[in-house]
Design an enzyme around this catalytic site. Structure first.
Site, PDB file in Angstrom:
ATOM      1  N   LYS A 147     -40.068  16.858 -54.942  1.00  0.00           N
ATOM      2  CA  LYS A 147     -39.350  17.556 -55.793  1.00  0.00           C
ATOM      3  C   LYS A 147     -40.142  17.141 -57.359  1.00  0.00           C
ATOM      4  CE  LYS A 147     -35.532  15.894 -53.241  1.00  0.00           C
ATOM      5  NZ  LYS A 147     -35.964  14.742 -52.668  1.00  0.00           N
ATOM      6  N   ARG A 175     -34.124   6.537 -45.410  1.00  0.00           N
ATOM      7  CA  ARG A 175     -34.051   7.146 -46.251  1.00  0.00           C
ATOM      8  C   ARG A 175     -34.219   8.837 -45.331  1.00  0.00           C
ATOM      9  NH1 ARG A 175     -38.611   6.690 -50.692  1.00  0.00           N
ATOM     10  NH2 ARG A 175     -37.531   8.289 -51.896  1.00  0.00           N
ATOM     11  N   ARG A 223     -42.798   2.213 -54.910  1.00  0.00           N
ATOM     12  CA  ARG A 223     -41.007   1.343 -55.423  1.00  0.00           C
ATOM     13  C   ARG A 223     -41.037   0.846 -54.168  1.00  0.00           C
ATOM     14  NH1 ARG A 223     -39.020   7.553 -56.029  1.00  0.00           N
ATOM     15  NH2 ARG A 223     -37.777   7.035 -54.632  1.00  0.00           N
ATOM     16  N   ARG A 239     -26.706  15.071 -52.817  1.00  0.00           N
ATOM     17  CA  ARG A 239     -27.681  14.904 -52.028  1.00  0.00           C
ATOM     18  C   ARG A 239     -26.065  14.514 -50.682  1.00  0.00           C
ATOM     19  NH1 ARG A 239     -31.255  11.392 -54.220  1.00  0.00           N
ATOM     20  NH2 ARG A 239     -33.052  10.911 -52.313  1.00  0.00           N
ATOM     21  N   ARG A 244     -47.484   7.249 -52.372  1.00  0.00           N
ATOM     22  CA  ARG A 244     -47.401   7.330 -53.679  1.00  0.00           C
ATOM     23  C   ARG A 244     -47.087   6.135 -54.147  1.00  0.00           C
ATOM     24  NH1 ARG A 244     -41.373  10.353 -54.162  1.00  0.00           N
ATOM     25  NH2 ARG A 244     -40.632   8.418 -53.351  1.00  0.00           N
TER      26      ARG A 244
HETATM   27  P1  AMP Z   1     -34.675   9.737 -55.368  1.00  0.00           P
HETATM   28  O1  AMP Z   1     -35.742   9.208 -56.713  1.00  0.00           O
HETATM   29  O2  AMP Z   1     -34.240  10.754 -55.576  1.00  0.00           O
HETATM   30  O3  AMP Z   1     -35.681   9.350 -54.203  1.00  0.00           O
HETATM   31  O4  AMP Z   1     -33.599   8.676 -55.436  1.00  0.00           O
HETATM   32  C1  AMP Z   1     -34.186   7.164 -55.512  1.00  0.00           C
HETATM   33  C2  AMP Z   1     -32.195   6.126 -54.158  1.00  0.00           C
HETATM   34  O5  AMP Z   1     -31.580   6.727 -55.744  1.00  0.00           O
HETATM   35  C3  AMP Z   1     -31.778   7.141 -53.015  1.00  0.00           C
HETATM   36  O6  AMP Z   1     -32.717   6.655 -52.505  1.00  0.00           O
HETATM   37  C4  AMP Z   1     -30.639   7.109 -53.333  1.00  0.00           C
HETATM   38  O7  AMP Z   1     -30.677   4.865 -52.934  1.00  0.00           O
HETATM   39  C5  AMP Z   1     -30.556   6.730 -54.758  1.00  0.00           C
HETATM   40  N1  AMP Z   1     -29.671   7.952 -55.000  1.00  0.00           N
HETATM   41  C6  AMP Z   1     -30.195   9.216 -55.937  1.00  0.00           C
HETATM   42  N2  AMP Z   1     -29.602   9.686 -55.901  1.00  0.00           N
HETATM   43  C7  AMP Z   1     -28.523   9.838 -55.270  1.00  0.00           C
HETATM   44  C8  AMP Z   1     -27.191  10.571 -55.521  1.00  0.00           C
HETATM   45  N3  AMP Z   1     -27.546  11.994 -55.427  1.00  0.00           N
HETATM   46  N4  AMP Z   1     -26.636  10.326 -53.333  1.00  0.00           N
HETATM   47  C9  AMP Z   1     -26.991   9.150 -53.565  1.00  0.00           C
HETATM   48  N5  AMP Z   1     -27.503   8.416 -53.395  1.00  0.00           N
HETATM   49  C10 AMP Z   1     -28.945   8.157 -54.630  1.00  0.00           C
END
Ligand code: AMP
Length: 253
Positions: A41, A203, A192, A120, A159
């Protein structure tokens, strides 16, 4: 045409200013990019941002930016959020929503938006629907990127992300020109914390339980647009653009 919207307000909060101001668009695209972690994404958001001009609004990027500002005083809620993130768990809805609501201006922006990683949970999706309807902002589509689980795990574990500008690479599928260095700013590339195997498992479980049910939520609203996420980033972006063009943007109506 190359468009590089500024994300200052999104990343730093409402006290920041975007420069230059976003241009008025005849058809601002307002999309949610949806799919399991690692489906691509963020990469698609970067490509679509260039093509559609709409700003890439990633909630994960806001948390990572806050983490990078360690010197500043961090609220207890933000410190707890960053700890959840490190383990691969979801940040509580209340913290996420306060952060998004503070940045409401980005959702109301005349340039449109590409939401990545938000919503989410069903509670987040409902809050978003309420806010958009209060502000009379139509959502054009929810693009659901689909990829088998084994391919997702391969993408996540390979990644690498630039510590400075956030550009994303993959050790075999999209390697940088110089190993371990960002093509754009030459800063070191890092894995990361939440791309490590134990956090990936957490996740994926959180996605299955909390996030996957949103597919039906958006399907029932007639907004779901499924796009296969196999292939190169450009191929997937072309596929996305084709699927979007086949559907008249609602905001143009
Ligand atoms: P991402 O970069 O979108 O994979 O987000 C990395 C991490 O940030 C996720 O694994 C969550 O711990 C936190 N996170 C990001 N967006 C959300 C969301 N909308 N709701 C809850 N946790 C989030």
């Amino acid at each position: 045409m190359e468009n590089k919207p500024d994300r200052s307000v999104w990343l730093e909060g409402p006290s920041a200013q975007c420069s230059p101001a976003p241009e008025e668009r005849l058809r601002p695209w307002r999309l949610v990019l949806f799919g399991a972690p690692g489906v691509g994404k963020g990469t698609q958001a970067q490509l679509l941002q260039q093509r559609l001009g709409a700003c890439h609004l990633s909630t994960g990027d806001v948390f990572r930016a806050a983490k990078g500002r360690n010197g500043c005083v961090q609220s207890a809620a933000m410190a707890a959020a960053l700890e959840s993130m490190r383990r691969g768990e979801l940040v509580p809805d209340k913290t996420v929503w306060e952060m998004v609501r503070e940045r409401k201006a980005c959702l109301c922006c005349t340039g449109g938006f590409l939401l990545d990683g938000f919503p989410r949970t069903l509670a987040q999706a409902e809050k978003l629907s309420e806010l958009l309807s209060e502000e009379h902002i139509p959502l054009d589509a929810v693009v659901n990127y689909e990829l088998p689980l084994d391919a997702i795990v391969r993408r996540l574990s390979g990644r690498r992300t630039c510590a400075q500008c956030g550009a994303v690479f993959h050790i075999s599928e999209q390697p940088p020109k110089t190993e371990g260095r960002c093509d754009l700013c030459n800063a070191p590339l890092l894995q990361r914390d939440d791309d490590r195997p134990d956090a990936i498992a957490v996740r994926m479980a959180a996605y299955g339980i909390n996030t996957a049910p949103l597919i039906e939520y958006y399907r029932s609203m007639g907004l779901l647009l499924s796009v296969p996420a196999a292939g190169t980033p450009r191929q997937i972006c072309d596929r996305t653009r084709g699927a979007l063009d086949a559907r008249t943007p609602r905001s143009a109506a």
